[in-house]
Write an enzyme that holds these catalytic residues in place. Structure first.
Site, PDB file in Angstrom:
ATOM      1  CD  GLU A  29      56.145 187.103 -15.100  1.00 46.47           C
ATOM      2  OE1 GLU A  29      56.869 186.556 -14.247  1.00 46.47           O
ATOM      3  OE2 GLU A  29      54.897 187.058 -15.060  1.00 46.47           O
ATOM      4  CD  GLU A  92      52.156 183.349  -7.464  1.00 53.12           C
ATOM      5  OE1 GLU A  92      51.720 183.499  -8.622  1.00 53.12           O
ATOM      6  OE2 GLU A  92      52.248 182.232  -6.917  1.00 53.12           O
ATOM      7  CE1 TYR A  95      59.257 194.003 -12.732  1.00 52.94           C
ATOM      8  CE2 TYR A  95      58.275 195.599 -11.226  1.00 52.94           C
ATOM      9  CZ  TYR A  95      58.779 195.278 -12.484  1.00 52.94           C
ATOM     10  OH  TYR A  95      58.809 196.227 -13.475  1.00 52.94           O
ATOM     11  N   GLY A 104      71.005 195.825  -5.823  1.00 50.07           N
ATOM     12  CA  GLY A 104      70.920 194.872  -4.725  1.00 50.07           C
ATOM     13  C   GLY A 104      69.571 194.814  -4.037  1.00 50.07           C
ATOM     14  CB  ILE A 105      66.383 196.666  -4.550  1.00 44.44           C
ATOM     15  CG1 ILE A 105      67.030 198.030  -4.306  1.00 44.44           C
ATOM     16  CG2 ILE A 105      64.969 196.631  -3.970  1.00 44.44           C
ATOM     17  CD1 ILE A 105      66.372 199.170  -5.056  1.00 44.44           C
ATOM     18  N   GLY A 106      66.625 193.553  -5.166  1.00 42.66           N
ATOM     19  CA  GLY A 106      66.008 192.239  -5.305  1.00 42.66           C
ATOM     20  C   GLY A 106      66.616 191.228  -4.349  1.00 42.66           C
ATOM     21  CG  ASN A 133      63.566 186.237 -16.464  1.00 40.17           C
ATOM     22  OD1 ASN A 133      64.631 186.837 -16.643  1.00 40.17           O
ATOM     23  ND2 ASN A 133      62.682 186.611 -15.558  1.00 40.17           N
ATOM     24  CE1 TYR A 140      65.535 184.094  -7.351  1.00 37.11           C
ATOM     25  CE2 TYR A 140      64.694 183.882  -9.588  1.00 37.11           C
ATOM     26  CZ  TYR A 140      64.659 184.482  -8.346  1.00 37.11           C
ATOM     27  OH  TYR A 140      63.740 185.476  -8.098  1.00 37.11           O
TER      28      TYR A 140
END
Length: 330
Positions: A29, A92, A95, A104-106, A133, A140
């Site tokens: 970030e 919060e 990552y 596909g982990i996220g 981003n 999303y």
């Protein structure tokens, strides 16, 4: 060799690995100096006497354990709170380390977070994304999340540590401000009045029991009352969590009955909250204000709040329950 990655609830032994991932996210970030807490703080706040955050981890089971214990390749850290629309979950951080992306982990972390939150009655998921981003924003939105900054003008504000100390030490009128204790009927009535005033009565889902009496509470209330016990106003807040600074305050709503405005009641409520935050060592207090709420914007700016949506480009997003279910079962 194929990697075997599983999603599990974090354990206290994972805090060293979680802290490493927090730093990776801060570097990504472009804010490498952001995180101030150490793994010991994560242990205390996530696995101590009171739990201030919850965390899921992605564990690479095909890797040998190193000095940090299980090899973590991703995490999702969140906390539960409350709005006038009912229980909610605030995400919060979400990552995944670069080498493990596009697997596909996220999505698995997010699905598990949403399911756990819905099992506890959460009606929507709130989170923030930096405006540069674009891949995350697009992801999303593709899952049904609404960009509230674009659609409703929601802006994120923050009162920093020095301002918290200044407000806590300020002089205010002699108004009785106290923590709510069994006065939920009055607060629900005040919320109905607020919703009617804003023309949003149809959105009100708060009740005398939802979220306010659970242990630990999803949120807390400060009430301002007159000498005769009349409710003048209230401040709804929660103790949230920052992976940079630890425990923080999050103001959900401040409301003063119209007849009692311009009497510094809201300032007295905020002062009481800042005093509690200072006692807890909170380094910041966040709130979200919609465009057009000029009185609220003026109030928070007067109390040294900084607009992070303008200064840093934070976008406020929300995933409604219907879309939460769609993500979980997709």
């Amino acid at each position: 060799m194929d990697r075997i990655v599983v999603i599990q609830k974090a354990e206290i032994k994972d805090c060293i690995g979680i802290r490493r991932l927090i730093q990776e996210l801060a570097d990504y970030e472009k804010m490498p100096q952001g995180p101030k807490i150490c793994h010991k703080t994560l242990e205390k706040h996530g696995f101590g006497e009171r739990i201030y955050y919850r965390c899921l981890v992605a564990v690479d089971e095909s890797a040998e354990a190193g000095g940090e214990g299980r090899r973590l390749v991703g995490y999702a850290l969140y906390h539960l709170n409350f709005t006038w629309r009912g229980r909610t979950v605030y995400m919060e951080d979400l990552y995944v380390s670069p080498a493990f992306r596009s697997k596909g982990i996220g999505t698995k972390l997010w699905k598990r977070l949403l399911k756990d939150a819905m099992d506890e009655g959460a009606c929507h998921c709130i989170f923030s994304v930096l405006d540069w981003n674009v891949p995350s924003l697009d992801f999303y939105k593709s899952k049904g999340a609404e960009d509230l900054t674009a659609s409703r003008g929601y802006q994120t504000f923050r009162i920093g540590k020095h301002a918290i100390q200044s407000i806590a030490a300020s002089d205010m009128l002699a108004i009785d401000v106290r923590q709510a204790s069994g006065d939920l009927t009055s607060i629900v009535a005040a919320y109905r009045e607020m919703a009617n005033e804003l023309g949003r009565a149809h959105e009100l889902q708060i009740t005398e029991s939802a979220g306010l009496t659970s242990s630990p509470a999803w949120c807390d209330l400060l009430l301002a009352t007159s000498a005769t016990g009349e409710l003048l106003g209230f401040l709804l807040y929660c103790l949230s969590y920052s992976t940079w600074e630890g425990i923080q305050l999050y103001v959900k709503d401040v409301y003063v009955k119209p007849v009692h405005r311009r009497s510094k009641i809201a300032s007295s409520l905020l002062r009481s909250l800042m005093q509690r935050g200072e006692a807890l060592g909170c380094g910041r207090c966040d709130m979200v204000v919609a465009a057009g709420q000029e009185a609220a914007l003026e109030f928070f700016r007067h109390h040294q709040a900084v607009n992070l949506s303008e200064a840093e480009g934070w976008v406020h997003m929300m995933l409604e329950r219907l879309h939460m279910e769609a993500v979980i079962y997709s």
